[in-house]
Design a protein around this motif. Structure first.
Motif, PDB file in Angstrom:
ATOM      1  N   HIS A  62       0.846  -1.208   0.000  1.00 25.72           N
ATOM      2  CA  HIS A  62       0.000   0.000   0.000  1.00 25.72           C
ATOM      3  C   HIS A  62       0.874   1.249   0.000  1.00 25.72           C
ATOM      4  O   HIS A  62       1.313   1.712   1.059  1.00 25.72           O
ATOM      5  CB  HIS A  62      -0.905  -0.047   1.237  1.00 25.72           C
ATOM      6  CG  HIS A  62      -1.938   1.039   1.308  1.00 25.72           C
ATOM      7  ND1 HIS A  62      -3.102   0.899   2.032  1.00 25.72           N
ATOM      8  CD2 HIS A  62      -2.007   2.274   0.775  1.00 25.72           C
ATOM      9  CE1 HIS A  62      -3.831   1.989   1.939  1.00 25.72           C
ATOM     10  NE2 HIS A  62      -3.171   2.857   1.168  1.00 25.72           N
ATOM     11  N   HIS A  64       1.487   5.277  -2.124  1.00 24.00           N
ATOM     12  CA  HIS A  64       0.935   6.297  -3.035  1.00 24.00           C
ATOM     13  C   HIS A  64       2.078   7.200  -3.470  1.00 24.00           C
ATOM     14  O   HIS A  64       2.367   8.207  -2.814  1.00 24.00           O
ATOM     15  CB  HIS A  64      -0.112   7.150  -2.313  1.00 24.00           C
ATOM     16  CG  HIS A  64      -1.281   6.400  -1.762  1.00 24.00           C
ATOM     17  ND1 HIS A  64      -2.313   5.935  -2.550  1.00 24.00           N
ATOM     18  CD2 HIS A  64      -1.581   6.027  -0.486  1.00 24.00           C
ATOM     19  CE1 HIS A  64      -3.214   5.331  -1.783  1.00 24.00           C
ATOM     20  NE2 HIS A  64      -2.785   5.361  -0.524  1.00 24.00           N
ATOM     21  N   ILE A  69      -3.282  15.206  -3.919  1.00 25.12           N
ATOM     22  CA  ILE A  69      -4.140  15.374  -2.725  1.00 25.12           C
ATOM     23  C   ILE A  69      -4.146  16.861  -2.389  1.00 25.12           C
ATOM     24  O   ILE A  69      -3.066  17.477  -2.298  1.00 25.12           O
ATOM     25  CB  ILE A  69      -3.612  14.566  -1.518  1.00 25.12           C
ATOM     26  CG1 ILE A  69      -3.793  13.059  -1.750  1.00 25.12           C
ATOM     27  CG2 ILE A  69      -4.319  14.987  -0.225  1.00 25.12           C
ATOM     28  CD1 ILE A  69      -3.548  12.173  -0.548  1.00 25.12           C
ATOM     29  N   LYS A 152      -9.584  -1.085  -5.881  1.00 21.11           N
ATOM     30  CA  LYS A 152      -9.814  -0.408  -4.604  1.00 21.11           C
ATOM     31  C   LYS A 152     -10.896   0.647  -4.738  1.00 21.11           C
ATOM     32  O   LYS A 152     -10.963   1.344  -5.752  1.00 21.11           O
ATOM     33  CB  LYS A 152      -8.538   0.271  -4.145  1.00 21.11           C
ATOM     34  CG  LYS A 152      -8.713   1.067  -2.859  1.00 21.11           C
ATOM     35  CD  LYS A 152      -7.399   1.570  -2.376  1.00 21.11           C
ATOM     36  CE  LYS A 152      -7.528   2.495  -1.208  1.00 21.11           C
ATOM     37  NZ  LYS A 152      -6.398   3.416  -1.194  1.00 21.11           N
ATOM     38  N   PHE A 154     -13.172   3.671  -2.182  1.00 19.23           N
ATOM     39  CA  PHE A 154     -13.232   4.452  -0.941  1.00 19.23           C
ATOM     40  C   PHE A 154     -14.697   4.629  -0.557  1.00 19.23           C
ATOM     41  O   PHE A 154     -15.514   4.970  -1.411  1.00 19.23           O
ATOM     42  CB  PHE A 154     -12.655   5.856  -1.145  1.00 19.23           C
ATOM     43  CG  PHE A 154     -11.211   5.887  -1.560  1.00 19.23           C
ATOM     44  CD1 PHE A 154     -10.206   6.008  -0.617  1.00 19.23           C
ATOM     45  CD2 PHE A 154     -10.861   5.831  -2.904  1.00 19.23           C
ATOM     46  CE1 PHE A 154      -8.869   6.059  -1.002  1.00 19.23           C
ATOM     47  CE2 PHE A 154      -9.531   5.885  -3.290  1.00 19.23           C
ATOM     48  CZ  PHE A 154      -8.535   5.993  -2.339  1.00 19.23           C
ATOM     49  N   TYR A 157     -14.261  10.420   1.274  1.00 20.42           N
ATOM     50  CA  TYR A 157     -13.658  11.386   0.335  1.00 20.42           C
ATOM     51  C   TYR A 157     -14.677  11.802  -0.725  1.00 20.42           C
ATOM     52  O   TYR A 157     -14.345  11.962  -1.895  1.00 20.42           O
ATOM     53  CB  TYR A 157     -12.398  10.814  -0.352  1.00 20.42           C
ATOM     54  CG  TYR A 157     -11.214  10.444   0.519  1.00 20.42           C
ATOM     55  CD1 TYR A 157     -10.896  11.158   1.683  1.00 20.42           C
ATOM     56  CD2 TYR A 157     -10.367   9.401   0.162  1.00 20.42           C
ATOM     57  CE1 TYR A 157      -9.782  10.821   2.449  1.00 20.42           C
ATOM     58  CE2 TYR A 157      -9.252   9.054   0.918  1.00 20.42           C
ATOM     59  CZ  TYR A 157      -8.971   9.763   2.068  1.00 20.42           C
ATOM     60  OH  TYR A 157      -7.849   9.420   2.810  1.00 20.42           O
ATOM     61  N   HIS A 186     -11.073   1.308   1.478  1.00 22.95           N
ATOM     62  CA  HIS A 186     -10.794   2.314   2.509  1.00 22.95           C
ATOM     63  C   HIS A 186     -12.123   2.521   3.217  1.00 22.95           C
ATOM     64  O   HIS A 186     -13.060   3.076   2.642  1.00 22.95           O
ATOM     65  CB  HIS A 186     -10.278   3.605   1.864  1.00 22.95           C
ATOM     66  CG  HIS A 186     -10.152   4.752   2.822  1.00 22.95           C
ATOM     67  ND1 HIS A 186      -9.042   5.554   2.888  1.00 22.95           N
ATOM     68  CD2 HIS A 186     -11.004   5.246   3.762  1.00 22.95           C
ATOM     69  CE1 HIS A 186      -9.217   6.492   3.809  1.00 22.95           C
ATOM     70  NE2 HIS A 186     -10.406   6.329   4.359  1.00 22.95           N
ATOM     71  N   HIS A 242      -5.563  -0.282   5.750  1.00 23.15           N
ATOM     72  CA  HIS A 242      -5.195   0.542   6.915  1.00 23.15           C
ATOM     73  C   HIS A 242      -6.180   0.538   8.094  1.00 23.15           C
ATOM     74  O   HIS A 242      -6.650   1.591   8.527  1.00 23.15           O
ATOM     75  CB  HIS A 242      -4.821   1.962   6.504  1.00 23.15           C
ATOM     76  CG  HIS A 242      -5.790   2.727   5.635  1.00 23.15           C
ATOM     77  ND1 HIS A 242      -7.131   2.764   5.861  1.00 23.15           N
ATOM     78  CD2 HIS A 242      -5.558   3.532   4.557  1.00 23.15           C
ATOM     79  CE1 HIS A 242      -7.693   3.558   4.959  1.00 23.15           C
ATOM     80  NE2 HIS A 242      -6.762   4.020   4.150  1.00 23.15           N
ATOM     81  N   THR A 288      -2.932  12.018   8.843  1.00 23.83           N
ATOM     82  CA  THR A 288      -3.034  10.952   7.860  1.00 23.83           C
ATOM     83  C   THR A 288      -4.402  10.334   8.082  1.00 23.83           C
ATOM     84  O   THR A 288      -4.970  10.457   9.170  1.00 23.83           O
ATOM     85  CB  THR A 288      -1.885   9.937   8.029  1.00 23.83           C
ATOM     86  OG1 THR A 288      -1.891   9.034   6.942  1.00 23.83           O
ATOM     87  CG2 THR A 288      -1.972   9.167   9.340  1.00 23.83           C
ATOM     88  N   THR A 289      -4.915   9.677   7.082  1.00 21.48           N
ATOM     89  CA  THR A 289      -6.267   9.120   7.185  1.00 21.48           C
ATOM     90  C   THR A 289      -6.245   7.626   6.930  1.00 21.48           C
ATOM     91  O   THR A 289      -5.688   7.216   5.910  1.00 21.48           O
ATOM     92  CB  THR A 289      -7.195   9.814   6.166  1.00 21.48           C
ATOM     93  OG1 THR A 289      -7.203  11.220   6.471  1.00 21.48           O
ATOM     94  CG2 THR A 289      -8.601   9.271   6.237  1.00 21.48           C
ATOM     95  N   ASP A 316       0.871   2.592   3.583  1.00 15.91           N
ATOM     96  CA  ASP A 316       0.083   3.745   3.126  1.00 15.91           C
ATOM     97  C   ASP A 316       1.011   4.943   2.913  1.00 15.91           C
ATOM     98  O   ASP A 316       0.617   6.100   3.143  1.00 15.91           O
ATOM     99  CB  ASP A 316      -1.013   4.062   4.157  1.00 15.91           C
ATOM    100  CG  ASP A 316      -2.112   4.932   3.593  1.00 15.91           C
ATOM    101  OD1 ASP A 316      -2.136   5.163   2.377  1.00 15.91           O
ATOM    102  OD2 ASP A 316      -2.952   5.398   4.390  1.00 15.91           O
ATOM    103  N   CYS A 318       2.567   8.000   1.914  1.00 15.19           N
ATOM    104  CA  CYS A 318       1.989   9.129   1.170  1.00 15.19           C
ATOM    105  C   CYS A 318       2.588  10.396   1.793  1.00 15.19           C
ATOM    106  O   CYS A 318       1.930  11.115   2.550  1.00 15.19           O
ATOM    107  CB  CYS A 318       0.457   9.095   1.300  1.00 15.19           C
ATOM    108  SG  CYS A 318      -0.367  10.336   0.309  1.00 15.19           S
ATOM    109  N   ASN A 337      -3.292  15.049   3.637  1.00 12.43           N
ATOM    110  CA  ASN A 337      -3.263  13.886   4.532  1.00 12.43           C
ATOM    111  C   ASN A 337      -2.359  12.788   3.988  1.00 12.43           C
ATOM    112  O   ASN A 337      -2.478  12.397   2.835  1.00 12.43           O
ATOM    113  CB  ASN A 337      -4.678  13.346   4.767  1.00 12.43           C
ATOM    114  CG  ASN A 337      -5.444  13.078   3.482  1.00 12.43           C
ATOM    115  OD1 ASN A 337      -5.675  13.997   2.700  1.00 12.43           O
ATOM    116  ND2 ASN A 337      -5.835  11.849   3.273  1.00 12.43           N
ATOM    117  N   GLY A 338      -1.475  12.352   4.877  1.00 10.90           N
ATOM    118  CA  GLY A 338      -0.561  11.274   4.499  1.00 10.90           C
ATOM    119  C   GLY A 338       0.787  11.498   5.156  1.00 10.90           C
ATOM    120  O   GLY A 338       1.171  12.636   5.450  1.00 10.90           O
TER     121      GLY A 338
HETATM  122  O1  URP Z   1      -4.004  10.060   4.472  1.00  9.80           O
HETATM  123  C1  URP Z   1      -3.728   9.198   3.644  1.00  9.80           C
HETATM  124  N1  URP Z   1      -3.518   7.981   4.073  1.00  9.80           N
HETATM  125  N2  URP Z   1      -3.606   9.521   2.356  1.00  9.80           N
HETATM  126  C2  URP Z   1      -3.516   8.614   1.268  1.00  9.80           C
HETATM  127  C3  URP Z   1      -4.872   8.197   0.783  1.00  9.80           C
HETATM  128  C4  URP Z   1      -5.498   7.129   1.632  1.00  9.80           C
HETATM  129  O2  URP Z   1      -6.578   7.343   2.163  1.00  9.80           O
HETATM  130  O3  URP Z   1      -4.944   6.042   1.784  1.00  9.80           O
END
Ligand code: URP
Ligand code: ZN
Ligand code: ZN
Length: 462
Positions: A62, A64, A69, A152, A154, A157, A186, A242, A288-289, A316, A318, A337-338
């Motif tokens: 995982h 990115h 973003i 994948k 979500f 978002y 997610h 996650h 982070t999310t 994750d 990012c 976020n990340g």
């Molecule tokens: O906050 C994060 N983790 N950003 C990357 C996109 C996600 O939700 O995995």
């Protein structure tokens, strides 16, 4: 096997499904050709691994690299991110496509592939379905046949235009499962997240601690419950990315007890950190999310990892620079976020998991190599050290000690969420398909490029 092998790794403690055993390992044409107690020393290159642990190259399922973003892009592209990964012993990443509005899934894959060609390690692509899910269903069979077997969606978002509704989720899951793919989710309930975020923003609660108070554990648990109900009805496997909370874990447990086939992934940030980081002066850097959670959540996830309830640990990854984080102006909901993580995945799990007695060394190999390889259709090529597998390996000195410092890491982020944490052991050498890409802890693989891994269909045994 011809007489002369290209590389002989001598006398290491080599990972195998039953444990770690003193073995020699011979590599030829990028593959492991023999593992035995003692192999003849006829090799172009001999590497003495006495007192070293030899692991299969780790898989971070995982990441990115360079994704859009909040009007910016995560700061590692495939080149810098893969160098960081390699220095952390990761030889394969699973990265996600980015589907822009109006794009077909195939187009989004081709665009991502062009970017991923810069990677210095191997990569699989997971196909994000964020636009026109109904139309995209028609593309799924062909994508699976061409080796793109992971998808994948979500459940949040919405404002970023990435969310699928629950009826859309059902359709995508059904089609992916019918075609022997695997769907990743997610899982956060968007209604709950949006209403909590709105309440806090209206009250001008902008501090970083309002990130976990808006994106709550309950929102995660609710989405897992809803998704699992649908997966159960369809008898379709589902992979939860996650997982961050005890409530989410309990929702997954309840679904599993009803026979739902769920795979669970958690990340080092939920095992090594907690929401007190949001109270720091620069707490918004850790946004982070899903958010970091409480210490109780953290302990529940460690327990679940030890009890075989969590299948995969992935990062994750990012990352954003400090300047990118500051562009959010201290407001939690406007901060990109990340966080970075690919280089510290194995070191954190080894130190805080294995050396602190929370998990066994074999468990570490399962969640960082064997399981992601199996679930994402990359085994037996990846994920284990056995004759015939690709020679992706990590030679690790368990005696050394180090401190994590952003300045010593190899990605483009100028900070680390794990700054100053003590780490046990040191990655010395990393091989990708028999090519040395890390030597004495330094990246030496700039002329080596990763391959796109075509995955096998996800089977019931996955
Ligand atoms: O906050 C994060 N983790 N950003 C990357 C996109 C996600 O939700 O995995
Ligand atoms: Zn996510
Ligand atoms: Zn992610």
């Amino acid at each position: 096997m011809s007489d002369i092998t290209s590389i002989l790794i001598r006398n290491g403690d080599v990972a195998n499904p039953e444990g770690f055993f003193k073995y020699d390992m011979a590599i030829q044409n990028g593959k492991i050709v023999a593992i035995d107690k003692s192999l003849p020393e006829r090799a172009a290159q001999v590497l003495d691994a006495t007192n070293k642990l030899v692991f299969p190259g780790f898989i971070d399922a995982h990441t990115h690299m360079g994704i859009p973003i909040m009007n910016t892009h995560s700061c590692d592209d495939f080149a810098s991110g893969s160098i960081a990964a390699a220095c952390g012993g990761v030889t394969t990443i699973g990265d996600f496509t980015v589907q822009e509005p109006g794009q077909s899934l195939r187009e989004s894959v081709e665009i991502r592939l062009a970017k991923a060609r810069k990677s210095h390690i191997d990569f699989a692509l997971h196909v994000n379905v964020t636009d026109a899910p109904e139309k995209n269903l028609l593309e799924i069979p062909e994508l699976v046949q061409s080796g793109l077997t992971a998808f994948k969606v979500f459940s949040t978002y919405r404002q970023a235009g990435m969310m699928v509704t629950w009826p859309q989720f059902r359709q995508v899951l059904k089609t992916v499962a019918e075609n022997d793919g695997i769907l990743c989710l997610h899982a956060e309930d968007n209604d709950l997240v949006e209403s909590m975020t709105e309440q806090h923003v209206q009250r001008e609660h902008f501090a970083a601690i309002y990130h976990p108070r808006s994106r709550t554990a309950e929102a995660e648990a609710l989405a897992i419950t809803k998704a699992a109900e649908i997966a159960g009805e369809l008898q379709a496997p589902l992979y939860i990315v996650h997982l961050s909370s005890r409530a989410g874990l309990e929702a997954a447990r309840a679904a599993r007890s009803q026979g739902v086939r769920l795979y669970l992934e958690t990340c080092p940030q939920y095992l090594a950190l907690d929401e007190s980081f949001y109270q720091r002066e620069n707490g918004h850097w850790w946004i982070t999310t899903p958010p970091l959670r409480t210490r109780e959540d953290r302990e529940a996830l460690w327990q679940a990892l030890a009890n075989d309830e969590i299948d995969v640990v992935a990062t994750d990854h990012c990352p954003f620079t400090i300047a990118q984080k500051e562009a959010g102006n201290g407001q939690f909901h406007l901060t990109p976020n990340g966080i970075p993580g690919v280089e510290t995945l194995f070191p954190l799990l080894y130190t805080y998991g294995v050396t602190q007695g929370r998990i066994s060394l074999q468990k570490l190999v399962q969640v960082l190599a064997e399981n992601p390889a199996r679930i994402f259709g990359l085994a037996p090529r990846k994920g284990s050290l056995q004759a015939g597998a690709e020679a992706d390996l990590v030679i690790f000195d368990p005696q050394a000690t180090q401190t994590i410092r952003a300045a010593d890491l190899h990605g483009n982020a100028d900070w680390s969420p794990y700054e100053n944490l003590e780490i046990q052991g040191k990655i010395e050498h990393v091989f990708l398909r028999g090519n040395l890409i890390v030597e004495n802890g330094e990246f030496v693989g700039k002329n080596i490029f990763g391959e796109h891994l075509e995955a096998q269909p996800h089977t019931a045994s996955g």
